[in-house]
Design an enzyme around this catalytic site. Structure first.
Site, mmCIF file in Angstrom:
data_model
loop_
_atom_site.group_PDB
_atom_site.id
_atom_site.type_symbol
_atom_site.label_atom_id
_atom_site.label_comp_id
_atom_site.label_asym_id
_atom_site.label_seq_id
_atom_site.Cartn_x
_atom_site.Cartn_y
_atom_site.Cartn_z
ATOM 1 N N HIS A 163 -7.435 -7.160 7.233
ATOM 2 C CA HIS A 163 -8.389 -8.273 7.070
ATOM 3 C C HIS A 163 -8.879 -8.818 8.418
ATOM 4 O O HIS A 163 -9.828 -9.605 8.453
ATOM 5 C CB HIS A 163 -7.767 -9.423 6.271
ATOM 6 N N ASP A 199 -5.055 -0.595 -0.145
ATOM 7 C CA ASP A 199 -4.506 -1.914 -0.468
ATOM 8 C C ASP A 199 -5.287 -2.507 -1.651
ATOM 9 O O ASP A 199 -6.454 -2.174 -1.866
ATOM 10 C CB ASP A 199 -4.651 -2.818 0.764
ATOM 11 N N HIS A 201 -6.500 -5.339 -1.872
ATOM 12 C CA HIS A 201 -7.592 -6.176 -1.355
ATOM 13 C C HIS A 201 -8.499 -5.372 -0.430
ATOM 14 O O HIS A 201 -8.027 -4.504 0.308
ATOM 15 C CB HIS A 201 -7.006 -7.373 -0.590
ATOM 16 N N ASP A 288 0.234 -3.345 -2.893
ATOM 17 C CA ASP A 288 0.082 -4.484 -3.816
ATOM 18 C C ASP A 288 -0.733 -4.093 -5.046
ATOM 19 O O ASP A 288 -1.100 -4.939 -5.859
ATOM 20 C CB ASP A 288 -0.504 -5.720 -3.112
HETATM 21 ZN ZN LIG Z 1 -3.507 -6.760 -0.103
#
Ligand SMILES: [Zn+2]
Length: 347
Positions: A163, A199, A201, A288
């Site tokens: 991120h 991931d 996200h 995740d």
């Molecule tokens: Zn994540």
């Protein structure tokens, strides 16, 4: 498989984070890396190596000098504001959105925290710089190992990185380890590198870093940002710009999507990587996507991670795996090491 282990990771230990308006214990905690290290030991999956430190110049290949300067000094500035701050984590509370200016760096510390961040879920602590820098060392070392002939390398480090952008932190991330690994591969002689981010996200930081480039293909499978973090990037129509047009592929899936839908997206991603014909692959390895993850809503089971590793091995490229998210601590080690074992077994 060589594992580059960040022995300093536990120096980044947030006291709490903000989640939906409340202070809660940090999901991103040292026990995460401990779980993976313990499982690696149990299965004896290759050597565990301590990285050697890389010069700051290597980090400046991805991050702006202004941001790195801020990050290195943030904790001492925070404590200088008030000695009592040593007992509190630093959080941003104000941001330069849209109509406000972000070109001038303010002198005020709170203003700079906001300038260099994207959310209030990412505590900055006394040991954050040391942990993040050692993680970056691991990433650059892993890239170097691939150029020396290793077929697989694993970066076991936290805080995660995908991120983090060229000049901002957020989503538990400070330095973008996957981007640093990809850039180092190129600097070391690779012509083209593919990054696949699995991931839950979207890897907004990695996408933004390479969005205008055609020497790094970024492919990401993630939860639809309409409903899931990072919300403001990760849509299917983001395909890259300028020379980078066509070198960014987002495969968003609705939260709650089936495992079959997820593997269909993985196949699409792998076909695109195959046609790009990179010299090496970097995997942003978040688990995740696991059915038991407390933050996420995909449904992968532990055995599915073996299949992921196997499919990535079929790409036939030297591959660096970078540990990103995954918050079901008890199953985290098994899930991550399953990917690595699936990869090794299929080689
Ligand atoms: Zn994540």
């Amino acid at each position: 498989m060589l594992t580059f282990y960040n022995e300093q990771h536990a120096q980044h230990r947030g006291r709490h984070e903000f989640f939906r308006g409340e202070q809660v214990p940090c999901f991103e905690k040292p026990e995460r890396a401990d779980s993976v290290l313990a499982e690696l030991g149990r299965r004896g999956l290759g050597r565990i190596v301590t990285p050697h430190g890389v010069p700051l110049m290597s980090l400046e290949r991805i991050h702006t000098p202004r941001y790195l300067h801020f990050l290195r000094n943030a904790w001492s500035e925070w404590v200088a504001l008030d000695p009592a701050n040593a007992q509190k984590d630093a959080f941003p509370s104000v941001w330069p959105v849209r109509t406000l200016r972000s070109d001038i760096e303010p002198e005020n510390f709170a203003a700079r925290m906001g300038l260099y961040s994207m959310d209030s879920g990412t505590p900055l602590t006394a040991g954050t710089w040391t942990a993040a820098k050692t993680g970056a060392d691991c990433a650059v070392n892993a890239a170097h190992a691939l150029r020396l002939g290793e077929r697989g390398a694993f970066v076991l480090s936290r805080p995660p990185g995908h991120h983090a952008g060229a000049d901002f932190f957020g989503g538990y991330c400070f330095l973008n380890n996957a981007a640093l690994a990809a850039q180092h591969l190129l600097d070391d002689g690779a012509r083209k590198v593919a990054i696949i981010d699995i991931d839950y996200h979207h890897g907004n930081g990695t996408q933004s870093i390479f969005y205008h480039r055609d020497d790094v293909l970024f492919v990401s499978i993630h939860a639809d940002p309409r409903n899931e973090y990072p919300f403001y990037l990760g849509h299917a129509d983001e395909r890259g710009e300028g020379a980078g047009h066509g070198y960014n592929m987002n495969l968003p899936l609705a939260a709650g999507s089936s495992t079959q839908a997820w593997f269909t997206a993985l196949e699409t991603a792998c076909v695109r990587i195959g046609s790009f014909a990179p010299d090496a692959v970097v995997v942003s390895l978040g688990v995740d996507t696991f059915v038991g993850d407390p933050l996420s809503r995909f449904a992968l089971q532990s055995a599915d991670y073996l299949k992921i590793g196997e499919r990535l091995a079929w790409l036939g490229k030297p591959t660096a795996f970078i540990f990103e998210g995954g918050y079901a601590v008890k199953e985290l080690g098994v899930n991550v090491v399953n990917v690595l074992e699936g990869y090794e077994t299929a080689l």
